[in-house]
Design an enzyme around this catalytic site. Structure first.
Site, PDB file in Angstrom:
ATOM      1  N   HIS A 170      -8.878  -3.799  13.868  1.00 48.67           N
ATOM      2  CA  HIS A 170      -8.826  -2.793  12.798  1.00 48.67           C
ATOM      3  C   HIS A 170      -8.637  -3.488  11.444  1.00 48.67           C
ATOM      4  CE1 HIS A 170      -7.101   1.175  11.153  1.00 48.67           C
ATOM      5  NE2 HIS A 170      -6.780   0.278  10.222  1.00 48.67           N
ATOM      6  N   GLU A 171      -7.641  -4.371  11.373  1.00 45.94           N
ATOM      7  CA  GLU A 171      -7.382  -5.059  10.102  1.00 45.94           C
ATOM      8  C   GLU A 171      -8.533  -5.982   9.726  1.00 45.94           C
ATOM      9  OE1 GLU A 171      -4.975  -3.828   8.468  1.00 45.94           O
ATOM     10  OE2 GLU A 171      -4.289  -2.734  10.230  1.00 45.94           O
ATOM     11  N   GLU A 208       0.817  -1.205   0.000  1.00 44.25           N
ATOM     12  CA  GLU A 208       0.000   0.000   0.000  1.00 44.25           C
ATOM     13  C   GLU A 208       0.859   1.267   0.000  1.00 44.25           C
ATOM     14  OE1 GLU A 208      -4.215   1.137   2.036  1.00 44.25           O
ATOM     15  OE2 GLU A 208      -2.607   0.611   3.420  1.00 44.25           O
ATOM     16  N   HIS A 247     -11.220  -4.221   7.958  1.00 44.80           N
ATOM     17  CA  HIS A 247     -10.861  -3.977   6.562  1.00 44.80           C
ATOM     18  C   HIS A 247     -11.289  -5.115   5.640  1.00 44.80           C
ATOM     19  CE1 HIS A 247      -8.749  -0.230   6.528  1.00 44.80           C
ATOM     20  NE2 HIS A 247      -7.758  -0.616   7.314  1.00 44.80           N
ATOM     21  N   GLU A 273      -9.964   3.573   6.051  1.00 50.64           N
ATOM     22  CA  GLU A 273      -9.137   3.773   7.242  1.00 50.64           C
ATOM     23  C   GLU A 273      -9.901   4.403   8.404  1.00 50.64           C
ATOM     24  OE1 GLU A 273      -6.607   2.259   7.640  1.00 50.64           O
ATOM     25  OE2 GLU A 273      -5.855   1.845   5.633  1.00 50.64           O
ATOM     26  N   ASN A 295      -4.182  -7.379   4.041  1.00 46.96           N
ATOM     27  CA  ASN A 295      -4.233  -8.314   2.920  1.00 46.96           C
ATOM     28  C   ASN A 295      -5.194  -9.453   3.243  1.00 46.96           C
ATOM     29  OD1 ASN A 295      -1.795  -6.873   2.004  1.00 46.96           O
ATOM     30  ND2 ASN A 295      -0.768  -8.084   3.576  1.00 46.96           N
TER      31      ASN A 295
END
Length: 840
Positions: A307-308, A133, A311, A330, A277
């Site tokens: 948090h991930e 990223e 996503h 984000e 990912n």
């Protein structure tokens, strides 16, 4: 074959990306990587091949690639001339349906961008992982490097065969390829994905397996780290967080986990906290605790894991069309990490940390001249790289917290469910989200969006006592809760609060302020995004009784108000330090305590005039607090770490610290002298001239790990000798063999302590070097150099001269310099105001 002789335009613009997307309908990309060369230190290249299948409505386009060479280009079965400028591979003669095969060679990274190669000093094992990223997958394989050209990806990885081989999809086959033990591993085709969230990892990683079973699906879980860190990997806790998170998000979003397996891998020399990912989430190894870890550190790790995970839906399943809407993933993930930490019961007071740490980051960023709206104007990839900042993350999460309060939690999640259902595997903009939330809540969110998402800056809230009113210097629509506190025999006791809807600059509060109301706090629950100013009577109340307040969120609001007042020249730094010295030893929340101590250390370095006296007093206070803290407590460890920081500027406790480290004197009972704490103390001793190279090398032999090697570099560079600092400064700019972590360590050492006399000679050369460095180094490395070595001069004249002479410098470089200038100017203003504030 064409090797890279010069660099083309790596900085893809929004306009070029939109033009390409308008003529390309991408279907699949198949990648073949051969990384058997990774174990050969003399090789810096690897073989890579991409086969792209797409429809085109134009005769020409380009494929992105940054690497060593492009060996072959084939279009619809026919060889093509290689037209590569170092960044773009030109394609011409496109048909309606196309298959393009490109064979090339990439370069292993040492900067954490692309395919990073790391050799473990403990056992010599070689590890690979990817980080892309916003636009570094093109460093590893030819691709269309923009978020709105999604593909179904298939990976084949040929490796030496003596370790783990991973990608985002599940492994489908494994074939031996040579007598030396090489293996070719193939993976299942992914659903539609943007290039920047594809991933690869190869090496002898240690793995712990698990599983999660939900109402409608089961998911295989994996937690991985380097083999030499296996004893420190608390996989059970990480798997517990993962299972709770999957329970929460699949229910809240009414959407199954979309990506098959869920591996989480902790990798060395990582530039970020983590990266989302799908199927192979990468994390910094800093989350594998080699020694004692406070509750705040574990909370932070849990927050990052969640948090991930957020996503997987916000960002991976539904992706912004271009980086203007980076906040669409984000800001949401930042909000969701904290919200889920609370909702799952993992860390019920996670909003306290958010109030202190994340919002503090946002407040600083939002007062810079380079601040930007949450919905930003991102013209190109360089601008995108710099917008992973406190606005996009923390301010965005803060206003989303307000939005949830405005529309209601149930309506908010209904809107999220509509959003995912309507746009799964696609790309979106702000408008798409607003439509979904308006449909779910029945509210008009356009004025809210205009006021909070499309503006810059933040309101400062003050309180008038007669009659009671809240005043905001920037009129924004929001609701705040005003808390009232009485002083009862030296203790601050809450006597109620009232919610006020703010629209204009001044709003009356329907609550009396009695003569004995000691403390009035606007935004007492930290619901809104605003700085809070305490009136004189409230300041007196918290000066005497701050640590007696039982509500940690309210204490966090007060601590933040005090610190913001210092930064804004409303409160003397010496007063803040006095309040911290009195109340920090009684601060029970570890995150608040850590932040207060960090702010105190910053104030001493940047704001006070008599640094020597202030640092000595602070070191003594930290030493006493460490000794008085409960054995084995978080507070004891936090104060011990603060001792190491304070020791950079004062050698008053050097003898005791050295004796404890040498085993010649006992450490405080219960204090774990783990490698991280030992290096923290030794760095402080080195910076103040109380640890020589032999002592540092002896510690490195004791800790012969990657972390120890990096810490050794920092400590050696920190010694307060002109020749040492000169060598470190030059190495930072000139030694391109330094990895990203080693560069940071070198910069840290070069800037250690209060040592202007040792580094002032580099002020002018700094401004001579930054533009060439920006042009020749990767943006990750160049940005570290420009920020880390910015000179702490006595005025801004040299900075202003460079900015005036370099109006045509890249906008991203100018942004960093402008931000650093603003930090310097604030330091100078605050320092100059201290004498007057102290007298007042």
């Amino acid at each position: 074959m064409q090797t890279r002789q010069h660099s083309g335009d790596e900085n893809l613009s929004r306009e070029d990306a939109a033009a390409r997307a308008s003529v390309i309908d991408l279907d699949t990309i198949e990648v073949d990587l051969d990384v058997r060369s990774a174990s050969d230190a003399s090789r810096d290249d690897f073989a890579t091949q991409s086969t792209l299948r797409f429809r085109a409505s134009a005769a020409e386009t380009w494929v992105d690639f940054l690497g060593v060479a492009v060996d072959e280009v084939e279009l619809n079965g026919a060889p093509q001339p290689v037209e590569w400028d170092g960044a773009r591979i030109r394609l011409s003669g496109l048909a309606e349906d196309n298959t393009v095969r490109i064979r090339a060679r990439g370069r292993y990274s040492r900067s954490g961008e692309g395919l990073h190669r790391f050799t473990d000093p403990v056992d010599g094992a070689v590890y690979l992982y990817t980080q892309y990223e916003p636009a570094d997958s093109r460093r590893v394989y030819p691709c269309f490097e923009q978020p709105d050209l999604k593909a179904r990806w298939t990976f084949h990885i040929t490796a030496s065969g003596d370790g783990v081989v991973l990608s985002g999809g599940a492994e489908t086959s494994r074939l031996d390829v040579d007598v030396d033990g090489g293996v070719r591993v193939s993976f299942a085709e992914t659903p539609l994905l943007s290039s920047y969230v594809t991933a690869v990892a190869v090496g002898p990683y240690h793995r712990v397996d698990g599983a999660w079973t939900g109402e409608r699906q089961s998911v295989d879980l994996g937690v991985l780290c380097r083999a030499s860190l296996a004893d420190h990997l608390d996989a059970d806790e990480i798997l517990d967080i993962t299972r709770r998170g999957l329970d929460f998000f699949t229910a809240a979003f009414d959407q199954d986990y979309p990506w098959g397996k869920y591996d989480q891998i902790f990798v060395p020399e990582y530039n970020l906290g983590a990266m989302e990912n799908p199927g192979l989430v990468t994390f910094t190894e800093a989350y594998v605790f080699r020694g004692a870890a406070t509750a705040a550190q574990r909370e932070a790790r849990s927050n990052t894991i969640l948090h991930e995970m957020a996503h997987m839906w916000f960002g991976d399943l539904v992706t912004m069309r271009w980086w203007d809407d980076l906040w669409l993933k984000e800001s949401f993930a930042d909000f969701m990490g904290t919200h889920a930490n609370v909702a799952t019961g993992l860390h019920p007071d996670a909003w306290v940390t958010f109030a202190s740490r994340r919002k503090g980051w946002a407040y600083v960023q939002d007062q810079l001249p380079t601040t930007h709206p949450i919905v930003a104007d991102i013209p190109d990839l360089e601008a995108a790289k710099l917008n992973f900042d406190g606005i996009t993350y923390a301010k965005g999460a803060s206003v989303l917290k307000q939005l949830v309060g405005f529309v209601g939690e149930e309506a908010f999640f209904r809107g999220a469910q509509r959003y995912f259902a309507a746009h799964a595997y696609g790309n979106t903009t702000l408008e798409d989200l607003l439509v979904a939330l308006e449909e779910a809540s029945g509210r008009d969110l356009r004025s809210w969006s205009t006021a909070w998402l499309e503006t810059t800056g933040l309101p400062t809230l003050t309180v008038d006592r007669g009659p009671l009113a809240v005043v905001q210097d920037v009129a924004r629509p929001h609701a705040v809760r005003v808390g009232l506190w009485d002083d009862e025999a030296g203790r601050l006791v809450a006597r109620g609060d009232v919610t006020v809807d703010l629209f204009g600059e001044r709003t009356l509060v329907d609550a009396p302020v009695l003569p004995d109301t000691a403390l009035v706090i606007a935004n007492v629950d930290d619901r809104s995004y605003a700085k809070v100013r305490l009136d004189d009577r409230s300041l007196a109340a918290v000066t005497a009784g701050l640590s007696s307040m039982p509500d940690a969120v309210a204490r966090g609001v007060v601590w933040a108000a005090l610190w913001n007042a210092v930064r804004d020249r409303e409160l003397a730094a010496s007063v803040y330090l006095a309040i911290a010295a009195d109340h920090a030893p009684r601060e029970s929340h570890p995150a608040l305590l850590s932040d207060v101590l960090a702010h105190a250390a910053f104030a001493i370095r940047h704001y006070v005039s008599d640094v020597e006296r202030a640092s000595a007093a602070w070191l003594e206070g930290a030493w006493r607090a460490m000794a008085a803290a409960d054995a084995g407590s978080d507070a004891q460890l936090i104060w011990a770490r603060a001792v190491g920081v304070a020791a950079e500027l004062s050698g008053d406790r050097a003898a005791e610290m050295s004796a404890i480290l040498a085993g010649e004197a006992p450490a405080p009972a219960g204090l774990p002298l783990d490698p991280d704490l030992r290096w923290g103390w030794l760095f402080g001793l080195a910076a103040s001239g109380h640890a020589d190279a032999a002592r540092i090398d002896a510690e490195a032999e004791r800790d012969a790990t990657a972390s120890g090697r990096t810490a050794r570099l920092a400590a050696l560079a920190a010694r307060p000798e002109a020749s040492v600092r000169r060598d470190a400064w030059r190495a930072a700019w000139e030694d391109e063999t330094l990895t990203n972590d080693h560069l940071d360590a070198t910069i840290r050492g070069a800037r250690a302590g209060e040592s202007r006399d040792l580094v002032a000679e580099f002020d002018a050369p700094y401004f001579e070097r930054i533009l060439p460095a920006w042009r020749s180094r990767s943006i990750e490395i160049a940005a570290r150099l420009v920020r880390g070595l910015f000179p702490a001069t006595e005025d801004t004249a040299s900075v202003d001269a460079w900015l005036e002479a370099n109006t045509d410098a890249p906008g991203s470089l100018r942004r960093i310099v402008i931000e650093q200038r603003d930090h310097l100017a604030r330091d100078l203003r605050v320092r100059a105001a201290q004498a007057q504030l102290t007298r007042h």
